[in-house]
Design an enzyme around this catalytic site. Structure first.
Site, mmCIF file in Angstrom:
data_model
loop_
_atom_site.group_PDB
_atom_site.id
_atom_site.type_symbol
_atom_site.label_atom_id
_atom_site.label_comp_id
_atom_site.label_asym_id
_atom_site.label_seq_id
_atom_site.Cartn_x
_atom_site.Cartn_y
_atom_site.Cartn_z
ATOM 1 N N HIS A 215 84.611 61.075 -4.716
ATOM 2 C CA HIS A 215 85.018 60.957 -6.125
ATOM 3 C C HIS A 215 84.187 61.952 -6.931
ATOM 4 O O HIS A 215 83.366 62.702 -6.351
ATOM 5 C CB HIS A 215 84.848 59.521 -6.623
ATOM 6 C CG HIS A 215 83.478 58.953 -6.369
ATOM 7 N ND1 HIS A 215 82.347 59.424 -6.987
ATOM 8 C CD2 HIS A 215 83.051 57.986 -5.520
ATOM 9 C CE1 HIS A 215 81.299 58.753 -6.570
ATOM 10 N NE2 HIS A 215 81.686 57.873 -5.653
ATOM 11 N N GLU A 216 84.366 61.934 -8.244
ATOM 12 C CA GLU A 216 83.693 62.947 -9.070
ATOM 13 C C GLU A 216 82.166 62.854 -9.032
ATOM 14 O O GLU A 216 81.488 63.838 -9.336
ATOM 15 C CB GLU A 216 84.196 62.859 -10.511
ATOM 16 C CG GLU A 216 85.578 63.467 -10.670
ATOM 17 C CD GLU A 216 86.256 63.030 -11.940
ATOM 18 O OE1 GLU A 216 85.562 62.952 -12.983
ATOM 19 O OE2 GLU A 216 87.461 62.734 -11.884
ATOM 20 N N SER B 39 82.289 54.910 -7.939
ATOM 21 C CA SER B 39 81.803 54.464 -6.643
ATOM 22 C C SER B 39 82.978 54.370 -5.676
ATOM 23 O O SER B 39 84.078 53.974 -6.077
ATOM 24 C CB SER B 39 81.150 53.087 -6.780
ATOM 25 O OG SER B 39 80.988 52.495 -5.506
ATOM 26 N N ARG C 91 83.300 52.221 -3.596
ATOM 27 C CA ARG C 91 83.608 50.789 -3.441
ATOM 28 C C ARG C 91 84.484 50.245 -4.572
ATOM 29 O O ARG C 91 84.972 49.118 -4.462
ATOM 30 C CB ARG C 91 82.311 49.985 -3.355
ATOM 31 C CG ARG C 91 81.547 50.202 -2.058
ATOM 32 C CD ARG C 91 80.328 49.305 -1.987
ATOM 33 N NE ARG C 91 79.739 49.245 -0.660
ATOM 34 C CZ ARG C 91 78.664 49.928 -0.267
ATOM 35 N NH1 ARG C 91 78.057 50.754 -1.107
ATOM 36 N NH2 ARG C 91 78.188 49.796 0.957
ATOM 37 N N LEU D 217 71.612 59.650 -9.007
ATOM 38 C CA LEU D 217 70.741 58.625 -9.597
ATOM 39 C C LEU D 217 71.421 57.265 -9.687
ATOM 40 O O LEU D 217 70.795 56.293 -10.081
ATOM 41 C CB LEU D 217 70.247 59.075 -10.964
ATOM 42 C CG LEU D 217 69.092 60.076 -10.888
ATOM 43 C CD1 LEU D 217 68.881 60.774 -12.218
ATOM 44 C CD2 LEU D 217 67.806 59.391 -10.420
ATOM 45 N N MET E 114 78.927 59.378 2.237
ATOM 46 C CA MET E 114 79.645 58.524 3.194
ATOM 47 C C MET E 114 81.156 58.676 2.990
ATOM 48 O O MET E 114 81.936 57.857 3.464
ATOM 49 C CB MET E 114 79.210 57.074 3.034
ATOM 50 C CG MET E 114 77.727 56.872 3.332
ATOM 51 S SD MET E 114 77.307 55.203 3.811
ATOM 52 C CE MET E 114 77.770 54.296 2.341
ATOM 53 N N GLY E 115 81.553 59.724 2.248
ATOM 54 C CA GLY E 115 82.978 60.003 2.100
ATOM 55 C C GLY E 115 83.669 59.137 1.067
ATOM 56 O O GLY E 115 83.023 58.492 0.246
ATOM 57 N N PHE E 116 85.010 59.151 1.122
ATOM 58 C CA PHE E 116 85.869 58.564 0.100
ATOM 59 C C PHE E 116 85.435 59.150 -1.251
ATOM 60 O O PHE E 116 85.035 58.457 -2.179
ATOM 61 C CB PHE E 116 85.832 57.032 0.094
ATOM 62 C CG PHE E 116 87.141 56.455 -0.335
ATOM 63 C CD1 PHE E 116 88.250 56.520 0.495
ATOM 64 C CD2 PHE E 116 87.295 55.875 -1.589
ATOM 65 C CE1 PHE E 116 89.486 56.011 0.089
ATOM 66 C CE2 PHE E 116 88.530 55.379 -2.002
ATOM 67 C CZ PHE E 116 89.623 55.437 -1.157
ATOM 68 N N HIS F 85 80.354 62.383 -6.246
ATOM 69 C CA HIS F 85 79.998 63.258 -5.124
ATOM 70 C C HIS F 85 80.200 64.732 -5.510
ATOM 71 O O HIS F 85 79.384 65.591 -5.191
ATOM 72 C CB HIS F 85 80.892 62.974 -3.913
ATOM 73 C CG HIS F 85 80.802 61.573 -3.385
ATOM 74 N ND1 HIS F 85 81.853 60.680 -3.443
ATOM 75 C CD2 HIS F 85 79.790 60.903 -2.787
ATOM 76 C CE1 HIS F 85 81.503 59.541 -2.886
ATOM 77 N NE2 HIS F 85 80.248 59.643 -2.487
#
Ligand code: AMP
Length: 284
Positions: free
Chosen positions: A34-35, A185, A187, A148, A30-32, A37
């Protein structure tokens, strides 16, 4: 890296690559970025000839009053990160492209949704399963990578792939953490300073619980859950959504603390709901 915004462009391009014998590794996000992803991308690059990443904040998986609107977005930065980490194709469709008209058919997940995030986010996994099925169909992925950190999602998607006899292999990837232990995350940017400072206690507590479980300190899963809840209540100002112990990946209540056990929690802060978990392997 090529960016594509339409299904047509992507499917045509992928068809050509497949004819040339290339395999496709797919990383849905969903983008934004970080490491976390990017570790999925790293693994995909090891196995597949071509890595396709999607960035799509899927409205179907957000309930009323959830953070669809305030979900962090930064497309230019994401594009740069994806490119510099070796993504070959970035698929970034708009909502209209993914849902040109209201869906007349959607998936309903029957198992594993009455626990963990499924309890607090009714309908969430129906939205996830529906969009993942659409994306696997569009990308014709040979391999798809899931973190995970969302262990329940991994279990549900793995079963969906079995249910529909899909050809994609689902590959689960370990949680990537900040140096203080907080699970990375998108978020996390919605935490205020005080919340960010206390948030690493979540993982610290899960680790302590794992150690104590391995030592045989708990006789059953309720004792383990109660202990974790108490520790988190002592250490956090955030409101605990759930602390749950389940067999993994069946997501069934364990009769005994034995085998592969998922200890998972979710905590509400003012503008973010954090999830984290640890898988504990217990020899009988
Ligand atoms: P999201 O953009 O949050 O939907 O996440 C996209 C994918 O990245 C999902 O498969 C997540 O489980 C995975 N992911 C998110 N955070 C992490 C992390 N900290 N470590 C590993 N994978 C992650």
């Amino acid at each position: 890296m090529i960016e594509m915004k339409t299904r047509q462009e992507l499917t045509t391009w992928i068809k050509k690559q497949k004819q040339l014998g290339s395999t496709i590794g797919f990383v849905p996000t969903m983008g934004f970025l970080h490491e976390g992803h990017l570790s999925l991308v790293e693994q995909a690059k090891k196995k597949a000839d071509i890595v396709v990443m999607s960035i799509f904040v899927n409205p179907l998986q957000f309930g009323e009053g959830e953070d669809y609107e305030s979900y962090p977005r930064d497309h230019d930065r994401d594009k740069e990160l994806a490119d510099s980490h070796g993504v070959d194709v970035l698929f970034s469709p708009g909502v209209e492209e993914m849902y040109p008209r209201p869906m007349s058919t959607t998936l309903v997940v029957h198992e594993g949704t009455d626990v963990l995030c499924g309890q607090s986010r009714p309908g969430h996994f129906n939205g996830v399963a529906t969009v993942v099925l659409k994306l696997l169909q569009i990308t014709s992925a040979d391999y798809a990578y899931f973190g995970l950190k969302d262990a329940q999602q991994v279990a549900i998607i793995q079963r969906m792939v079995e249910d529909f006899h899909l050809a994609t292999e689902i590959i689960p990837i370990d949680i990537v953490r900040e140096s203080d232990g907080l699970a990375k995350s998108s978020r996390n940017v919605n935490l205020n300073l005080e919340e960010r400072q206390e948030a690493p206690e979540i993982y610290s507590c899960l680790k302590d619980a794992s150690r104590k479980t391995q030592n045989g300190d708990f006789t059953n899963s309720t004792d383990l859950e109660d202990w974790v809840r108490l520790q988190l209540q002592k250490k956090l100002t955030g409101k605990i959504d759930y602390v749950q112990v389940l067999e993994f990946p069946s997501l069934k209540a364990p009769k005994q603390l034995e085998g592969k056990i998922l200890l998972a929690t979710a905590v509400y802060y003012k503008r973010a709901r954090l999830i984290d978990n640890i898988v504990i392997e217990i020899k009988g």
